[in-house]
Design a protein around this motif. Structure first.
Motif, mmCIF file in Angstrom:
data_model
loop_
_atom_site.group_PDB
_atom_site.id
_atom_site.type_symbol
_atom_site.label_atom_id
_atom_site.label_comp_id
_atom_site.label_asym_id
_atom_site.label_seq_id
_atom_site.Cartn_x
_atom_site.Cartn_y
_atom_site.Cartn_z
ATOM 1 N N LEU A 264 9.306 -5.191 14.001
ATOM 2 C CA LEU A 264 8.364 -5.482 12.924
ATOM 3 C C LEU A 264 8.312 -4.399 11.851
ATOM 4 O O LEU A 264 7.745 -4.607 10.782
ATOM 5 N N ILE A 265 8.875 -3.240 12.120
ATOM 6 C CA ILE A 265 8.847 -2.144 11.138
ATOM 7 C C ILE A 265 9.684 -2.518 9.920
ATOM 8 O O ILE A 265 10.818 -2.964 10.040
ATOM 9 N N ASN A 266 9.087 -2.350 8.749
ATOM 10 C CA ASN A 266 9.800 -2.618 7.497
ATOM 11 C C ASN A 266 9.266 -1.665 6.421
ATOM 12 O O ASN A 266 8.356 -0.869 6.699
ATOM 13 N N PRO A 267 9.803 -1.713 5.200
ATOM 14 C CA PRO A 267 9.360 -0.759 4.161
ATOM 15 C C PRO A 267 7.873 -0.814 3.819
ATOM 16 O O PRO A 267 7.343 0.133 3.226
ATOM 17 N N ASN A 268 7.180 -1.904 4.182
ATOM 18 C CA ASN A 268 5.745 -2.012 3.901
ATOM 19 C C ASN A 268 4.869 -1.472 5.030
ATOM 20 O O ASN A 268 3.642 -1.456 4.905
ATOM 21 N N THR A 269 5.482 -1.065 6.136
ATOM 22 C CA THR A 269 4.703 -0.589 7.281
ATOM 23 C C THR A 269 4.074 0.764 6.955
ATOM 24 O O THR A 269 4.780 1.725 6.629
ATOM 25 N N ILE A 270 2.764 0.826 7.048
ATOM 26 C CA ILE A 270 2.064 2.077 6.739
ATOM 27 C C ILE A 270 1.527 2.774 7.977
ATOM 28 O O ILE A 270 1.168 3.953 7.930
ATOM 29 N N LEU A 271 1.459 2.047 9.128
ATOM 30 C CA LEU A 271 0.816 2.639 10.298
ATOM 31 C C LEU A 271 1.246 1.917 11.573
ATOM 32 O O LEU A 271 1.312 0.690 11.609
ATOM 33 N N LEU A 293 9.293 6.166 17.601
ATOM 34 C CA LEU A 293 9.473 5.249 16.476
ATOM 35 C C LEU A 293 8.878 5.836 15.202
ATOM 36 O O LEU A 293 9.465 5.737 14.115
ATOM 37 N N ALA A 294 7.703 6.443 15.331
ATOM 38 C CA ALA A 294 7.037 7.025 14.169
ATOM 39 C C ALA A 294 7.889 8.124 13.535
ATOM 40 O O ALA A 294 8.008 8.214 12.308
ATOM 41 N N VAL A 295 8.485 8.952 14.372
ATOM 42 C CA VAL A 295 9.342 10.036 13.861
ATOM 43 C C VAL A 295 10.608 9.456 13.241
ATOM 44 O O VAL A 295 11.026 9.874 12.147
ATOM 45 N N ARG A 296 11.202 8.495 13.925
ATOM 46 C CA ARG A 296 12.468 7.926 13.444
ATOM 47 C C ARG A 296 12.310 7.256 12.092
ATOM 48 O O ARG A 296 13.149 7.423 11.197
ATOM 49 N N TYR A 297 11.225 6.497 11.916
ATOM 50 C CA TYR A 297 11.040 5.745 10.682
ATOM 51 C C TYR A 297 10.095 6.427 9.698
ATOM 52 O O TYR A 297 9.782 5.866 8.644
ATOM 53 N N THR A 333 0.005 11.260 14.353
ATOM 54 C CA THR A 333 -0.520 11.869 13.129
ATOM 55 C C THR A 333 -2.041 11.821 13.051
ATOM 56 O O THR A 333 -2.643 12.585 12.306
ATOM 57 N N SER A 334 -2.677 10.902 13.798
ATOM 58 C CA SER A 334 -4.143 10.837 13.782
ATOM 59 C C SER A 334 -4.644 10.299 15.109
ATOM 60 O O SER A 334 -3.952 9.536 15.804
ATOM 61 N N ILE A 335 -5.855 10.706 15.473
ATOM 62 C CA ILE A 335 -6.493 10.298 16.726
ATOM 63 C C ILE A 335 -7.969 10.050 16.452
ATOM 64 O O ILE A 335 -8.622 10.842 15.773
ATOM 65 N N SER A 336 -8.496 8.948 16.975
ATOM 66 C CA SER A 336 -9.942 8.709 16.912
ATOM 67 C C SER A 336 -10.534 8.974 18.293
ATOM 68 O O SER A 336 -9.995 8.538 19.309
ATOM 69 N N CYS A 337 -11.623 9.713 18.330
ATOM 70 C CA CYS A 337 -12.263 10.098 19.595
ATOM 71 C C CYS A 337 -13.776 10.016 19.446
ATOM 72 O O CYS A 337 -14.355 10.668 18.572
#
Length: 541
Positions: A264-271, A293-297, A333-337
């Motif tokens: 599903l990852i494409n140029p519009n993927t923000i998160l 995946l986050a690092v790769r893309y 890159t971010s965490i909610s706690c």
């Protein structure tokens, strides 16, 4: 002017302009269709089309006069039942639908407060009995007294004015710093406090959207979320105009399917999103794989640790199995706690954490042209209750690392006891392999909602889940002494239903609206209306 128009028509015939517009339109939607096909695959795309057509057909069916009449009658009945349950006050309880002409005396107010405290579907003593799933994250009566004192001392403070309330600014900064260290944040990390997990998630999505807009010029943002991810991600998508791709979980592990995320990852993927753990089943997604995946893309990865909060960071030290989930993974890159769950802080406090100050700045709102001056705020709220921050700070510095470690041992130990006990009951099946505080279970023989009804008769308030139908309990410190009772009551409930000859297809009265109305109808408009009626009823005086 007419000459200019004539020249344009001569040099650029209208037909050519129409063709250009049509070509651009066709290219846009062909690209969307191609990305959908790549992301979902051929079979997935066919299923999506089938689901859309089915929803459309059901929508037409529900609009028929006979269907509308039946639906309106059912909604009216549901509304009446909700009002009877939620707005059925005792006659002795005074109503205040308008301001009293003269204010009540202090003693009268105290009497009314005591009357309100005793007015509950469950007495406060029963709520604290441990038979309620989650809801009350109790740190002990002494801690509650201490946080109440802190609240009282700073009840008039407002972090919007740090020059007037510097102590509140100090406490908030220290809360964020302590939580950052808990999640192994690197140097240069930053964070902010919010009103709860939902706002923390909203800020993470808003920040990712703004960063993609500014740095990558993304105009049609998308995010990829496990189907078990919190509904707050859908709320964020709705609020901020971000398309949400829901990814199914593995039917055995109940972790998000990494291969589906990758497609599903494409140029519009923000998160990208993962949970540690998710709310429904208490399962930690494969955050390490998502990080890769986050690092790769080069896409941000948010980890929702609102429920895991002050439990997951202590799993290893407490001697329990754990999985990588925090800033030690490069892609996170971010965490909610949430501090107001297992951090035992007052309700209304949470944190959003970022790998860097640079990322955090994208969640800010700044207005430079307002006549009232330059306005800047870190999150959705403007004015905020400094009293809650004081209560949170007091709870954290009072409990400390050792206190949270012991709490983790107790709570996760209770969850392990529940899991082990339920596994011994014929017909009961644990969902996945929970590592934290939530244990979800279903039944292979009986309607799980019928079991839920039987447990309600025995004083339990568990969360009802859907897709698949299940129940879960979020263990707290209050659950620790009643583990054996829960297991025995589930065993008794199963036995009672078997003796009555109930079958799996029989209907239970247990609903599921964030755990309370379930329907398998493809068109959810009726459920949406029922949910709206429920929310409306909350504001009926």
């Amino acid at each position: 002017m007419s000459g200019v128009i004539s020249t344009l028509r001569t040099q650029y015939p209208l037909g050519l302009l129409k063709n250009v517009v049509f070509t651009l339109w066709l290219l846009r939607y062909t690209t969307k269709a191609y990305r959908h096909l790549i992301g979902r695959g051929l079979i997935g795309s066919v299923k999506d089309i089938h689901a859309a057509v089915t929803r459309w057909a059901w929508g037409l069916l529900l609009k028929l006069p006979s269907s509308r009449k039946k639906i309106e009658a059912e909604i009216a009945g549901a509304k009446e039942q909700l009002e009877m349950k939620l707005v059925n006050y005792p006659q002795t309880l005074r109503r205040f639908e308008t301001l009293p002409s003269s204010g009540l005396s202090e003693n009268e107010v105290r009497e009314e407060l005591q009357a309100l405290l005793s007015f509950s579907s469950k007495p406060w003593s029963e709520i604290q009995s441990g038979q309620v799933s989650g809801a009350v994250y109790h740190g002990g009566s002494d801690l509650s007294t201490l946080t109440s004192e802190a609240y009282s001392l700073f009840s008039l403070s407002n972090p919007l004015h740090p020059d007037i309330f510097p102590a509140v600014r100090k406490m908030e900064a220290e809360i964020v710093s302590m939580v950052l260290r808990l999640f192994n944040a690197p140097d240069g990390a930053g964070g902010a406090m919010t009103s709860g997990g939902t706002e923390s998630i909203l800020m993470a999505v808003k920040g990712a959207r703004e960063m993609a807009r500014v740095e990558r010029r993304v105009r049609e943002p998308e995010m990829i979320v496990p189907r078990t991810g919190h509904a707050a991600f859908d709320k964020a998508g709705h609020y901020f105009g971000v398309k949400v791709w829901h990814v199914d979980v593995d039917p055995i592990t109940y972790k998000v399917n990494i291969a589906d995320v990758r497609r599903l990852i494409n140029p519009n993927t923000i998160l990208l999103v993962g949970s540690a753990p998710n709310f429904p089943h208490g399962i930690i997604d494969d955050i390490a794989a998502l990080s890769d995946l986050a690092v790769r893309y080069e896409i941000p990865l948010h980890v929702d640790c609102c429920l895991g909060s002050f439990i997951v960071p202590f799993l290893e030290r407490a001697g329990f199995a754990s999985e990588p989930f925090d800033f030690r993974l490069r892609g996170v890159t971010s965490i909610s706690c949430d501090t107001h769950k297992y951090g035992f802080a007052p309700k209304g406090t949470s944190t959003i954490l970022y790998r860097s100050h640079h990322l955090r700045q994208y969640q800010y709102f700044v207005s430079t042209d307002w006549p009232g001056g330059v306005y800047a705020s870190p999150s959705i709220a403007g004015s905020r209750p400094g009293a809650l921050l004081a209560g949170c700070w007091a709870a954290m510095v009072r409990v400390g690392e050792e206190g949270y470690l012991e709490s983790c041992k107790e709570i996760v130990g209770a969850a392990k006891g529940v899991e082990a006990g339920l596994m011994e009951i014929d017909g009961i099946q644990i969902i996945g392999k929970p590592l934290v505080s939530v244990v979800a279970f279903t039944s292979t023989d009986l309607n799980i909602y019928e079991i839920g009804d039987e447990l309600s008769k025995r004083g339990w308030h568990l969360n009802a889940l859907q897709s698949p139908p299940a129940l879960h309990i979020a263990c707290t410190r209050l659950t620790v002494p009643v583990v054996d009772k829960l297991v025995q009551d589930v065993r008794d409930a199963v036995q009672a239903l078997n003796e009555e000859g109930r079958e799996k297809g029989s209907e239970g009265s247990m609903m599921a609206l964030y755990g309370s109305g379930v329907t398998e109808m493809p068109d959810k408009s009726v459920v949406r209306r029922l949910a709206t009626v429920f929310v409306d009823t909350l504001y009926k005086a």
